[in-house]
Every structure is written in structure tokens, then in C-alpha cells.
Design a protein around this motif. Structure first.
Motif, mmCIF file in Angstrom:
data_model
loop_
_atom_site.group_PDB
_atom_site.id
_atom_site.type_symbol
_atom_site.label_atom_id
_atom_site.label_comp_id
_atom_site.label_asym_id
_atom_site.label_seq_id
_atom_site.Cartn_x
_atom_site.Cartn_y
_atom_site.Cartn_z
ATOM 1 N N LYS A 106 45.714 -33.067 -37.763
ATOM 2 C CA LYS A 106 46.099 -31.837 -37.069
ATOM 3 C C LYS A 106 45.269 -31.598 -35.815
ATOM 4 N N ASP A 107 43.973 -31.854 -35.899
ATOM 5 C CA ASP A 107 43.060 -31.468 -34.825
ATOM 6 C C ASP A 107 42.620 -32.640 -33.948
ATOM 7 N N ARG A 138 59.224 -34.920 -39.589
ATOM 8 C CA ARG A 138 58.160 -34.812 -38.583
ATOM 9 C C ARG A 138 58.747 -34.514 -37.194
ATOM 10 N N ASP A 198 57.842 -32.373 -35.020
ATOM 11 C CA ASP A 198 56.875 -31.905 -34.025
ATOM 12 C C ASP A 198 55.893 -32.976 -33.590
ATOM 13 N N ASN A 199 56.050 -34.206 -34.063
ATOM 14 C CA ASN A 199 55.141 -35.268 -33.654
ATOM 15 C C ASN A 199 55.298 -35.568 -32.155
ATOM 16 N N SER A 212 51.343 -31.447 -41.944
ATOM 17 C CA SER A 212 51.754 -30.456 -40.959
ATOM 18 C C SER A 212 50.764 -30.424 -39.795
ATOM 19 N N LEU A 213 51.281 -30.101 -38.619
ATOM 20 C CA LEU A 213 50.432 -29.981 -37.435
ATOM 21 C C LEU A 213 49.903 -28.569 -37.257
ATOM 22 N N TYR A 214 50.127 -27.723 -38.265
ATOM 23 C CA TYR A 214 49.705 -26.334 -38.166
ATOM 24 C C TYR A 214 49.016 -25.905 -39.458
ATOM 25 N N GLY A 215 47.981 -25.050 -39.314
ATOM 26 C CA GLY A 215 47.362 -24.394 -40.455
ATOM 27 C C GLY A 215 46.506 -25.301 -41.307
ATOM 28 N N GLN A 257 55.512 -36.167 -25.813
ATOM 29 C CA GLN A 257 54.224 -35.694 -25.326
ATOM 30 C C GLN A 257 53.663 -36.695 -24.315
ATOM 31 N N ASP A 285 49.180 -31.210 -45.624
ATOM 32 C CA ASP A 285 48.263 -31.957 -44.765
ATOM 33 C C ASP A 285 48.977 -32.657 -43.614
#
Length: 825
Positions: free
Chosen positions: A560-561, A602, A604-605, A550-553, A792, A548
């Protein structure tokens, strides 16, 4: 003025507490050298080398303590943080005033395995990065001083060398699967302590107060250093009330038959009770006098009683108290775990001023300074050992857990703020060890060990409760259980919070909800934070499951979304807090987490390697969510218009937009561009912003809004200024870089993304990389949205600071697939 005196009192109480446990104690802060690699042996740290001799490599750097080896690389977006051996060295002036006294190095915490040397003699080792420990260097110092050539070479000082090691090790707690860094170094204070030959090693005070609060007692036990055969020992025990008046004392001859001594039981009539509103503290003082000299140990204590009502709320001193909590990791921008006492005090005061009365110290024993501040500020504590994720190791691993539990309880036993000893966190999380089941952990093995820890905790301290978080197959073992409930973040929607919590509450006798909330990228705001969540469905459950984070899948979920905006998180927190006011059975909760902190899991945050669930940034800058908590939890009148870090709002001309005000006042009046938009009454159940919201029309360009909030005769005011952009933008086409400020040798530059028509793209959230060449230095690797070279965008922009060094430099910015741009400084 009252607040100033209060914090001055807190300051001196902390100074007193830090220095009272030893007869002579000095913090060893300066004149240290550091090497972030291994040596062939301790001899390489002390061998004589001539200045300029090529054999003087490797090069040591000067540092001050506390110091963390991972102060910058923990959040470096391009490397893994360093895990390995490291060395410290210093030359100490040692002059023990006691005949036959003991000279001790007292470590308040060092990570994660430590060896201590006097010259080349090893004098102590320790495994565990978070509990306190000591190394007696007396004999090694005496041996060193017998060599006249060494005394002459080191000019009368004593060389001390310390090796720390935070290498990966499956048979050591905590697991490297944990959602935080296993830092290395001397990241808490090291003290040089002089004691007489016989001294009080530990003082244990157990205050008890009658249910009616009219009488109390305190039992006092002592643990002495090796008593030896010193004759004629005398003991004096005193109890001093919060005003400094002696309440009672007792004096007697002391029989030195062993290390542990029953000292006294003192009776107190009508004790003043400790509580978050009135954290009054008594002082216990014990003095042992022998032919070796006198030694005094002092400890602050508090009289209070508490109860987790079966299937009901939490009671303190016989009255219901809703635990309003947060969490703390030992982590700070540019320092990692090496926080100074002043920074700790600043952080804990900010936590108290948010309205907090409860904190879970995650996920390890924390500094004595933090516990002292919790005592004096009035913050109840759940403190736990670092058995966190990965499963359960073998005999060495399990013995370390028991040792750390014993040390935590004994070292923090006297703190009235502590009500819960935590035995573990997410112990159902597999990964470090093979397991015979498909779920990846041996449940029976973990249950057996959890029972052993629970029994040990209650043996060491029958007065407090035990607890764990998120390990359902062990929830029947401990006194208090917290399941995983992340409504609106890892699972489901936040409007399910009350329903899911009640369902979990009904499954156990004593329920406490710790860890809830979500991530927010500091400075990112949204005109429609729920747009990306339309595919997320109510599930009737809100637990965090494998993957959960994860930022993918996986299934649609906010983590994630969602847009990771401060706007969404404020709404989520607002909903939780409004619901908690209508849950009379609730013991309380603790939001995760007060301050953003670094984590290796983390990458990819939006800020790489950062858990961004804090209501303040890693440098203690307050996010908008901080004020949502204040509006529900504090009494001092406050008002805060949402959007202080939102310089440009957007929409169509003539379109109504919402302005939200977070305030604890009964009513508030909003003014926009000089015109009043009326008075609104606060109603906590009127979501969002407890009814203090206005739909208004902004004018194109510059706007000014202010609010006047009233509570009785008191008024508070807040103002924001922002630009309203009505031009619609297209696909990002270019980056512009400009210097927006320079002072005290620090230049602030801002990158903005525009479309082909030169309209700023206010929803741009892609990656940007910032750089520098020349005389300047980029102030990056701080783990903040304005202190990271790869980050980001927040509403189409990113900020970073540069130390100019009085010279010239060229800054650069590269966003996604757009051309790189440069700026001469």
C-alpha cells in the motif's frame, strides 16, 4: 550451437507428443465465426439467410483458434470484463478413413461451460474451463448426411456450433472472488480426431526406479473405447529409450472384457534418470489391432524418484535439490488465455533460462503443451484444481471439484515433471456462501471435503504428493503445506523472511513456500526505494490478511505504502535468494508470479486490472527482477547492469550514486564514461547485488556505463546509457507529448510531465489517460505499462503505440489535474 540444437529437439518432441495420442488428429484453427452474446437457440446459428438480408443479424466476426472472448476487455480500464454466453460456428470437411470409425471433437480446454452441436443436434456438454474433454459427433454427422437438402446447402461440409458461457455462478469452480479472470471461449486448441471403432482412449504408465537407480520397471495400463464384441484383438507394447533404441517389447492376445486393461510390466536395467539437468525421456508405445484396424498410443515417460524429507529438504534421485520455482497463469497481452503453442514454448524457455527447476501451475489444470514442455525442459510441477477462494458450495460444486481432480490426474498422469497434485488455494477465504462462524467459512465442512479430495488423489495416484496453500486449519490433511509468507510486501519487512519461514517450517512435517514477492510497475525506478517504508515495522509474521491487497486503509505495508518500483522489488528478491542459500532445511520456494496477468479484483493498480508481480510483463518483456534470479540460479555466465529501462537518473551534482550489477560470475569490473572503477568479487551474502555494486559520481547529462564480468576464461559484458538530471523539480504543471519513433506503420508516442520551469518531474507517479482520434488506432488494452490508455506514470512519463493506418490522427494526453495536450500525427 548446442543451445540451438537443444531447442530444436524440444520443438520436435512437442510436435511428436501432441500428435501421437490419436491416429489422425487435426487442429481446427481457421474458418471460425464468433458471436459475443447469446442466441435464442442453436437454430439462429445455422438457419439459411440471404446475403444482405436484414434478418442476418446479429453479425458474426471471423476468428482463428485458440480464441478468448476477453482478449481485450479483461484489462479495459473503463468496463467490467464480459461474463456471459458466446457462440462459435464452423463448417467442417469430415472424412473418416476408418470403416465404422469414430469422429471426435477433442477440446484441450474451453471456458467455462460448453455445449456442442452438429447442425441442431446437441452432441456434448462440459462444465469446467481447464480440463480436456471430447464430444463424439459420429452419429450426429451420419444423421445430418441423411438429409440430401442439408448436404447440398452446406456443400458437403458439416456445420458445427459451440456455445461457451463464462457467466457468474456460485456453484461452479473457480470462485469469481479469485485473483484471476474466469475467461470465456475456445481458448485452447480444438482437434478433429478420427479413430477406428476400437481405440485406446488413455494410456497410463507408472515408472518405478530402485533407490540405487540400477533397475527400473514401468507398469502400463490401457483404457479402451467401448470394446464391443470385436474378436481377435492383439496387443503390442514397446518401450523406447531416449536415443530411439527399443529397450523391450511384449506381444499378446487381448481379452476385451472391459474398458480398463492391464497391458504389461516392462523391466529396464540401468535406466537413465530424469532430472532438471538431464530431462531424458523414454517412450511407451501400445498398439491394439482388431478387425476394425490398428490403433497406436504413445506417451513419453521419465524414470525418477523423489522425497520430501520429514522436517528436512527435498530429494530427487537421492540427492538434495533446492526447488527454485515460479508460477504461471495462462494469460498474455492481446490474447488473454488464447496462447498459441509457439507462445507457450517461448514463455517456458524464458522460465527455464531464468534458472527455474520448479513451477506451480496456478490455479487450474493447464494445457498439455505446458506439461510436455516441463517434461522436456526439466521443470518439476505442482498442478492444482481451481478450488480457489470463496468457501465451499453444495453437491454440484463439490462433484465438479472431484471430477476436475480426476481428470487432471488421469490426463497428466504420465508426465515425469509432476510431483504434486494441488487440492486447493486460499480455501480459508470467505465470501461466496453463508457460514455459521465469524470467520466466514465452515471449517469442518471444508476439512471434510479436503479429506475426500486427498483420499481421491492418493487412490488415483499413490506415487505423488498432495498439497494446498494457505488454509492453516487443513494443513494436517495434505502431504505438503505452504503457508502464506509475504515478507516485505503484505506484511512486515523482507529481512524477516528466514525467521518467519523457519517458524512455519517447524509447524509441519513437509514445508514448501509458494507465493512470495511483490508488485512492480514496469519502467518505474527509484533513487531511494525504502523512503516510503519507514513506518513499516517488523512483525514476526508475514502472512497476507483480509484487506492487505487493498491500496487503502489498514497498517503500513509495502503493498500500500511502497513506490511499486522495480528497484524495491529487485532488493526484496535479492534478499530472499541470498537467504535461501543459507537455509539447508528448505525444500524450496516459488516466487509469485513469472508474468503479469489480468485480474478483476485489482482495478486501482498502476495498470488497471493487472496483478503486476511478474518478473516479466504481460507481453514477456523482461523486467529487471528477471536478471536477479538469473544471477543466483543460472550457470551460464551472465551480467546485467540494473536500469536498462531507466533513461534518466537524478540527484545532486557530485553526489555518489550506486550502480548495481547482477551477475553469476566470480568477479566484475565497472567502467563509467571510460574510466574503470575497479574489480569486485561476487559474494552471495553481501547484500545487495552479491557485492557487485559501486558508488560512483555521474556527470550531468549523458553517461555510459559498462561492466565486464569474468568466470574463468569466459567474459560477458553489458552496457547502459542514461542521462543524469541535477535540476530539482517542483509541482507538476504541464504534459508534453511527442512522437519518439515510427516504423512499420506503428508510431510510438511519449508523454512527459514537467514543472512550471520546464524541469521534468522524475518522481511523478499520478494517473495519465492517452487517446487518439482520426485514422489511427491506439494499441491499448494490453495490460502493459506501454499498452494501456489509462496508466500510472513511471518516473514522470508514459509510452503508448499507435497503428497509423497510413493516415492522420491527433493523439491526446490528460494527466491528473493538468491541462490536456494534443499531438498531430
Amino acid at each position: 550451437m548446442k543451445r540451438v540444437f537443444y531447442f530444436i529437439a524440444v520443438f520436435f518432441l512437442e510436435i511428436f507428443s501432441q500428435r501421437a495420442s490419436a491416429q489422425q488428429s487435426t487442429r481446427l484453427i481457421s474458418n471460425w465465426e464468433f458471436l459475443r452474446q447469446d442466441l435464442g437457440g442453436v437454430w439462429e446459428a445455422v438457419r439459411p439467410v440471404k446475403q444482405g438480408d436484414p434478418e442476418s443479424v446479429p453479425l458474426w466476426t471471423k476468428v482463428i483458434l485458440p480464441h478468448c472472448a476477453n482478449e481485450r476487455d479483461a484489462v479495459d480500464p473503463d468496463v467490467n470484463y464480459y461474463q456471459g454466453p458466446m457462440w462459435y460456428r464452423a463448417q467442417l470437411k469430415i472424412s473418416n478413413p476408418y470403416k465404422n470409425g469414430r469422429t471426435i471433437l477433442h477440446f484441450e480446454g474451453a471456458g467455462q461451460k460448453t455445449e456442442v452441436y452438429v447442425y441442431t443436434t446437441k452432441v456434448g456438454t462440459h462444465v469446467g474451463g481447464y480440463d480436456e474433454w471430447t464430444a463424439d459427433i459420429t452419429d450426429a454427422v451420419n444423421i445430418f448426411r441423411q438429409d440430401d437438402s442439408l448436404v447440398k446447402r452446406f456443400k458437403g461440409k458439416v456445420p458445427v456450433v459451440i456455445r461457451c458461457d463464462n457467466s457468474r455462478d456460485l456453484e461452479m469452480m473457480p470462485s469469481n472472488l479469485s485473483d484471476f479472470n474466469l475467461y470465456g471461449g475456445l481458448y485452447r486448441y480444438v482437434n478433429l480426431v478420427y479413430e477406428p471403432a476400437l481405440y485406446i482412449d488413455q494410456l497410463f504408465a507408472t515408472p518405478v526406479v530402485a533407490a540405487n537407480g540400477r533397475s527400473g520397471s514401468v507398469n502400463i495400463k490401457l483404457r479402451l473405447s467401448d470394446p464391443g464384441k470385436l474378436p481377435g484383438a492383439q496387443l503390442l507394447v514397446r518401450l523406447v529409450d531416449p536415443s530411439g533404441r527399443e529397450v523391450q517389447k511384449t506381444q499378446k492376445a487381448l481379452q476385451l472384457t472391459g474398458r480398463d486393461v492391464e497391458a504389461a510390466t516392462l523391466i529396464v536395467r540401468n535406466p537413465q534418470l530424469w532430472s532438471p539437468e538431464q530431462p531424458v525421456l523414454y517412450t511407451v508405445e501400445a498398439t491394439v489391432t482388431t478387425t476394425a484396424g490398428a490403433h497406436t498410443s504413445r506417451s513419453r515417460i521419465g524414470f525418477r524418484n523423489f522425497e520430501f524429507v520429514k522436517k528436512g529438504p527435498f530429494l530427487l534421485n537421492g540427492k538434495r535439490l533446492l526447488l527454485r520455482g515460479t508460477h504461471r497463469h495462462e494469460d498474455h497481452a492481446g490474447l488473454a488465455a488464447a496462447m498459441t503453442e509457439e507462445l507457450m514454448r517461448q514463455e517456458m524457455i524464458a522460465i527455464k533460462e531464468m534458472g527455474v527447476n520448479f513451477i506451480r501451475l496456478a490455479h487450474y489444470q493447464q494445457s498439455r503443451i505446458i506439461l510436455n514442455l516441463c517434461d522436456s525442459l526439466g521443470i518439476l510441477v505442482w498442478e492444482e484444481i481451481p478450488w480457489c477462494r470463496g468457501g465451499l458450495g453444495g453437491a454440484v460444486y463439490q462433484e465438479q471439484g472431484k471430477r476436475m481432480l480426476r481428470n487432471m490426474i488421469e490426463q497428466h498422469y504420465n508426465h515425469p515433471s509432476v510431483i504434486i497434485w494441488g487440492l486447493g488455494n486460499e480455501n480459508d477465504w470467505p465470501g461466496d456462501f453463508p457460514a455459521p462462524t465469524a470467520i466466514g467459512v465452515d471449517q469442518e465442512k471444508i476439512r471434510t471435503y479436503m479429506k475426500e479430495l486427498n483420499s481421491l488423489a492418493h487412490t488415483l495416484d499413490p506415487s505423488r504428493k498432495t498439497a494446498i496453500r494457505r488454509c492453516d486449519f487443513c494443513k494436517d490433511i495434505v502431504d505438503v503445506y505452504s503457508p502464506s509468507i509475504w515478507a516485505g510486501w503484505y506484511r512486515g519487512i523482507y529481512t524477516e523472511y528466514k525467521e518467519v519461514s523457519k517458524s512455519e517450517f517447524d509447524k509441519v512435517d513437509h514445508f514448501l513456500h509458494v507465493e512470495w514477492g511483490g508488485d512492480s510497475h514496469e519502467g518505474r525506478h527509484s533513487e531511494n526505494p525504502d523512503k516510503s517504508l519507514q513506518n513499516i515495522k517488523a512483525t514476526g509474521t508475514a502472512d497476507e490478511r483480509a484487506g492487505d491487497a487493498s491500496l487503502y486503509g489498514g497498517a503500513a505495508r509495502a503493498s500500500k505504502d511502497g513506490d511499486w518500483s522495480e528497484t524495491y522489488i529487485c532488493n526484496l528478491i535479492d534478499w530472499h535468494l541470498k537467504e535461501q542459500e543459507t537455509m539447508p532445511w528448505l525444500t524450496g520456494s516459488a516466487q509469485w508470479v513469472f508474468k503479469d496477468f489480468s485480474t478483476p479484483v485489482r482495478p486501482d493498480n498502476p495498470i488497471p486490472y493487472m496483478n503486476q508481480k511478474g518478473v516479466v510483463a504481460r507481453d514477456l518483456t523482461k523486467k529487471e527482477a528477471y536478471y536477479v534470479f538469473q544471477s543466483y540460479w543460472t550457470k551460464k555466465p551472465m551480467a546485467h547492469i540494473y536500469g536498462h529501462s531507466w533513461p534518466v537518473r537524478w540527484g545532486k551534482e557530485g553526489e555518489e550514486k550506486m550502480i548495481k550489477v547482477y551477475s553469476n560470475c566470480r568477479e566484475a569490473e565497472l567502467f563509467l564514461n571510460g574510466s574503470s572503477f575497479g574489480i569486485k568479487k561476487r559474494n552471495s551474502q553481501d547484500f545487495p547485488a552479491a557485492g557487485l555494486r559501486w558508488n560512483v559520481v555521474f556527470k550531468k547529462g549523458a553517461n555510459t556505463a559498462y561492466v565486464i564480468a569474468r568466470e574463468g576464461k569466459q567474459t560477458v559484458r553489458d552496457t547502459i546509457r542514461f542521462t543524469y538530471q541535477t535540476e530539482q523539480w517542483g509541482k507538476p504543471a504541464q504534459v508534453k507529448l511527442e512522437k519518439i519513433k515510427e516504423e512499420n506503420g506503428i508510431a510510438t508516442i511519449e508523454a512527459k510531465v514537467y514543472d512550471a520551469k520546464q524541469v521534468q518531474c522524475l518522481d511523478a507517479a499520478g494517473w495519465i489517460r492517452l487517446g487518439i482520434t482520426g485514422d489511427g488506432i491506439l494499441l491499448d488494452d494490453l495490460g502493459t505499462s506501454s499498452g494501456s490508455r489509462r496508466v500510472q506514470l513511471y518516473n514522470g512519463r508514459a509510452i503508448i503505440r499507435i497503428k497509423t493506418n497510413g493516415g492522420s490522427s491527433v493523439a491526446s494526453a490528460k494527466a491528473d489535474q493538468l491541462p490536456v495536450v494534443f499531438l498531430d500525427l
